[in-house]
Design a protein around this motif. Structure first.
Motif, PDB file in Angstrom:
ATOM      1  N   ASP A  11       0.612  -1.054   0.141  1.00  0.00           N
ATOM      2  CA  ASP A  11      -0.142  -0.235  -0.055  1.00  0.00           C
ATOM      3  C   ASP A  11       1.084   1.251   0.212  1.00  0.00           C
ATOM      4  N   LEU A  12       1.962   1.179  -0.635  1.00  0.00           N
ATOM      5  CA  LEU A  12       2.623   2.299  -0.873  1.00  0.00           C
ATOM      6  C   LEU A  12       2.113   3.411  -1.737  1.00  0.00           C
ATOM      7  N   VAL A  13       1.397   3.055  -2.568  1.00  0.00           N
ATOM      8  CA  VAL A  13       0.427   3.747  -3.469  1.00  0.00           C
ATOM      9  C   VAL A  13      -1.135   3.370  -3.576  1.00  0.00           C
ATOM     10  N   ARG A  14      -1.761   4.191  -3.032  1.00  0.00           N
ATOM     11  CA  ARG A  14      -3.431   4.018  -3.114  1.00  0.00           C
ATOM     12  C   ARG A  14      -4.032   4.889  -4.155  1.00  0.00           C
ATOM     13  N   GLU A  15      -5.368   4.268  -4.125  1.00  0.00           N
ATOM     14  CA  GLU A  15      -6.096   5.246  -5.250  1.00  0.00           C
ATOM     15  C   GLU A  15      -6.433   6.584  -5.134  1.00  0.00           C
ATOM     16  N   ASP A  16      -6.250   7.108  -3.732  1.00  0.00           N
ATOM     17  CA  ASP A  16      -6.294   8.629  -3.446  1.00  0.00           C
ATOM     18  C   ASP A  16      -4.936   9.243  -3.848  1.00  0.00           C
ATOM     19  N   ASP A  17      -3.948   8.513  -3.729  1.00  0.00           N
ATOM     20  CA  ASP A  17      -2.712   9.041  -4.056  1.00  0.00           C
ATOM     21  C   ASP A  17      -2.710   9.325  -5.603  1.00  0.00           C
ATOM     22  N   VAL A  18      -3.374   8.506  -6.374  1.00  0.00           N
ATOM     23  CA  VAL A  18      -3.349   8.479  -7.860  1.00  0.00           C
ATOM     24  C   VAL A  18      -4.178   9.756  -8.269  1.00  0.00           C
ATOM     25  N   LEU A  19      -5.157  10.081  -7.619  1.00  0.00           N
ATOM     26  CA  LEU A  19      -6.016  11.131  -7.764  1.00  0.00           C
ATOM     27  C   LEU A  19      -5.290  12.571  -7.412  1.00  0.00           C
ATOM     28  N   ALA A  20      -4.245  12.633  -6.362  1.00  0.00           N
ATOM     29  CA  ALA A  20      -3.793  13.668  -5.896  1.00  0.00           C
ATOM     30  C   ALA A  20      -2.394  13.956  -6.729  1.00  0.00           C
ATOM     31  N   SER A  21      -1.842  12.902  -7.226  1.00  0.00           N
ATOM     32  CA  SER A  21      -0.549  13.073  -7.905  1.00  0.00           C
ATOM     33  C   SER A  21      -0.792  13.180  -9.573  1.00  0.00           C
ATOM     34  N   LEU A  22      -1.806  12.845 -10.008  1.00  0.00           N
ATOM     35  CA  LEU A  22      -1.858  12.746 -11.453  1.00  0.00           C
ATOM     36  C   LEU A  22      -2.709  13.663 -11.934  1.00  0.00           C
ATOM     37  N   PRO A  23      -2.638  14.242 -13.124  1.00  0.00           N
ATOM     38  CA  PRO A  23      -3.940  15.028 -13.708  1.00  0.00           C
ATOM     39  C   PRO A  23      -4.920  14.178 -14.392  1.00  0.00           C
ATOM     40  N   PRO A  24      -6.085  14.958 -14.288  1.00  0.00           N
ATOM     41  CA  PRO A  24      -7.477  14.016 -14.719  1.00  0.00           C
ATOM     42  C   PRO A  24      -7.045  13.132 -16.148  1.00  0.00           C
ATOM     43  N   THR A  25      -7.640  12.046 -16.190  1.00  0.00           N
ATOM     44  CA  THR A  25      -6.854  11.008 -17.442  1.00  0.00           C
ATOM     45  C   THR A  25      -7.507  11.875 -18.645  1.00  0.00           C
ATOM     46  N   ALA A  26      -8.539  12.574 -18.680  1.00  0.00           N
ATOM     47  CA  ALA A  26      -9.012  13.135 -20.035  1.00  0.00           C
ATOM     48  C   ALA A  26      -7.890  14.247 -20.513  1.00  0.00           C
ATOM     49  N   ALA A  27      -7.060  14.749 -19.823  1.00  0.00           N
ATOM     50  CA  ALA A  27      -5.983  15.656 -20.187  1.00  0.00           C
ATOM     51  C   ALA A  27      -4.833  14.938 -20.899  1.00  0.00           C
ATOM     52  N   ALA A  28      -4.728  13.507 -20.636  1.00  0.00           N
ATOM     53  CA  ALA A  28      -3.478  12.915 -21.186  1.00  0.00           C
ATOM     54  C   ALA A  28      -3.738  11.766 -22.116  1.00  0.00           C
ATOM     55  N   PRO A  29      -3.869  12.240 -23.202  1.00  0.00           N
ATOM     56  CA  PRO A  29      -3.683  11.261 -24.512  1.00  0.00           C
ATOM     57  C   PRO A  29      -2.822  10.255 -24.217  1.00  0.00           C
ATOM     58  N   VAL A  30      -3.005   9.051 -24.583  1.00  0.00           N
ATOM     59  CA  VAL A  30      -2.010   7.872 -24.557  1.00  0.00           C
ATOM     60  C   VAL A  30      -1.199   7.499 -25.861  1.00  0.00           C
ATOM     61  N   PRO A  31      -0.154   7.586 -25.921  1.00  0.00           N
ATOM     62  CA  PRO A  31       0.542   7.300 -27.522  1.00  0.00           C
ATOM     63  C   PRO A  31       0.455   5.812 -27.396  1.00  0.00           C
ATOM     64  N   ALA A  32       0.590   5.274 -28.843  1.00  0.00           N
ATOM     65  CA  ALA A  32       0.631   3.876 -28.854  1.00  0.00           C
ATOM     66  C   ALA A  32       1.953   3.250 -28.353  1.00  0.00           C
ATOM     67  N   PRO A  33       1.667   2.153 -27.840  1.00  0.00           N
ATOM     68  CA  PRO A  33       2.983   1.695 -26.975  1.00  0.00           C
ATOM     69  C   PRO A  33       4.152   1.308 -27.816  1.00  0.00           C
ATOM     70  N   VAL A  34       5.278   1.726 -27.074  1.00  0.00           N
ATOM     71  CA  VAL A  34       6.723   1.080 -27.800  1.00  0.00           C
ATOM     72  C   VAL A  34       6.975  -0.111 -27.315  1.00  0.00           C
ATOM     73  N   PRO A  35       7.279  -1.183 -27.896  1.00  0.00           N
ATOM     74  CA  PRO A  35       7.800  -2.360 -27.245  1.00  0.00           C
ATOM     75  C   PRO A  35       9.021  -2.028 -26.451  1.00  0.00           C
ATOM     76  N   GLU A  36       9.128  -2.965 -25.241  1.00  0.00           N
ATOM     77  CA  GLU A  36      10.297  -2.679 -24.228  1.00  0.00           C
ATOM     78  C   GLU A  36      10.912  -3.971 -23.946  1.00  0.00           C
ATOM     79  N   SER A  37      12.108  -3.887 -23.656  1.00  0.00           N
ATOM     80  CA  SER A  37      13.049  -4.842 -23.098  1.00  0.00           C
ATOM     81  C   SER A  37      12.629  -4.931 -21.635  1.00  0.00           C
ATOM     82  N   GLY A  38      12.968  -5.923 -21.016  1.00  0.00           N
ATOM     83  CA  GLY A  38      12.544  -6.400 -19.623  1.00  0.00           C
ATOM     84  C   GLY A  38      13.039  -5.504 -18.754  1.00  0.00           C
ATOM     85  N   ASP A  39      13.940  -4.558 -18.761  1.00  0.00           N
ATOM     86  CA  ASP A  39      14.272  -3.334 -17.860  1.00  0.00           C
ATOM     87  C   ASP A  39      13.630  -2.050 -18.239  1.00  0.00           C
TER      88      ASP A  39
END
Length: 265
Positions: A232-260
């Motif tokens: 419980d180092l991060v809870r749902e209320d932490d997400v609301l307090a730390s991140l901008p509203p989701t509507a303001a953050a369009p998500v780009p197509a994912p870029v494949p990543e290695s394990g690290d």
């Protein structure tokens, strides 16, 4: 004071008879027997694959136990709010303690899986009496929720905190896009630096000045999120307090990543 609530399926669903479909509230020390027989059970589950005396739920203050009276079937208790957490109660096991606040009991029954829920809403906490003299205990994890590294950690944990326990983790590019409305200078390099910093800060890997750098940490993001959600180092209320509203953050197509977490381009 009632501490346990047993919630059978709604009327008409497979499982307990309609007449037993209301919630049953148990006080500490109360027991509720369930099974196929109409006699001797507080909760009848009218299915030919369920034992006549199938089991028993017992309220024990702020938690509850499950007894499995079946001779051949293992029962599963799932945490609907978790990331697949469950416990198994073997045939004949008595008074197995269940650690989940919200739980779903799953009974295998002649090809069907029958379920009912148990809630444990009572929470008991230590009082506010002063502790013993001396130095205070060092915190297990020292995190500053106002720092950018915590916003990065919150963005990594967000999909699984939004009710999707098996959701894939966001890529570094997706984290950049998620944070940029509140952190215009966010970049792949800065986000990756914070991920590396978190791995050291949360002691998943030694620091750069350590004599032994240890093995390469594959699945760094997965390890961070798993640790953060487990404790419980991060809870749902932490997400609301730390991140901008989701509507303001369009998500780009994912870029494949290695394990690290580095991009494969």
């Amino acid at each position: 004071m009632y501490s346990i609530i047993v919630v059978p399926p709604a009327p008409g669903e497979d499982g307990p008879d309609d007449h037993a479909s209301g919630q049953v509230r148990l006080a500490p020390g109360d027991r509720l027997a369930f099974g196929r027989s109409a006699h001797g059970n507080d909760l009848r589950i009218a299915h030919e694959g369920v034992s006549r005396r199938a089991g028993e739920v017992a309220a024990q203050g702020a938690f509850w136990t499950l007894s499995n009276f079946s001779r051949g079937q293992t029962y599963v208790v799932e945490n609907p709010e978790g990331a697949g957490e469950h416990i198994k109660v073997a045939p004949g096991r008595l008074d197995a303690p269940v650690p989940f606040e919200f739980a779903r009991i799953v009974l295998p029954a002649a090809g069907d899986l029958l379920t009912f829920e148990v809630w444990a809403p009572r929470h008991d906490y230590l009082g506010a009496a002063p502790g013993p003299d001396g130095a205070t205990t060092a915190p297990a994890f020292s995190l500053d929720r106002g720092k950018r590294y915590f916003a990065v950690l919150a963005a990594l944990c967000e999909p699984r905190l939004r009710g999707e326990p098996h959701a894939p983790l966001p890529t570094v590019d997706q984290v950049v896009a998620r944070l940029r409305p509140g952190w215009p200078a966010a970049s792949r390099a800065s986000v990756q630096w914070n991920i590396d910093y978190l791995a050291v800060k949360l002691r998943l890997k030694p620091g750069p000045d350590a004599a032994d750098p240890g093995p390469r940490l594959n699945g760094k993001k997965e390890s961070l999120v798993s640790l953060a959600l487990r404790f419980d180092l991060v809870r749902e209320d932490d997400v609301l307090a730390s991140l901008p509203p989701t509507a303001a953050a369009p998500v780009p197509a994912p870029v494949p990543e290695s394990g690290d977490g580095t991009a494969l381009r």
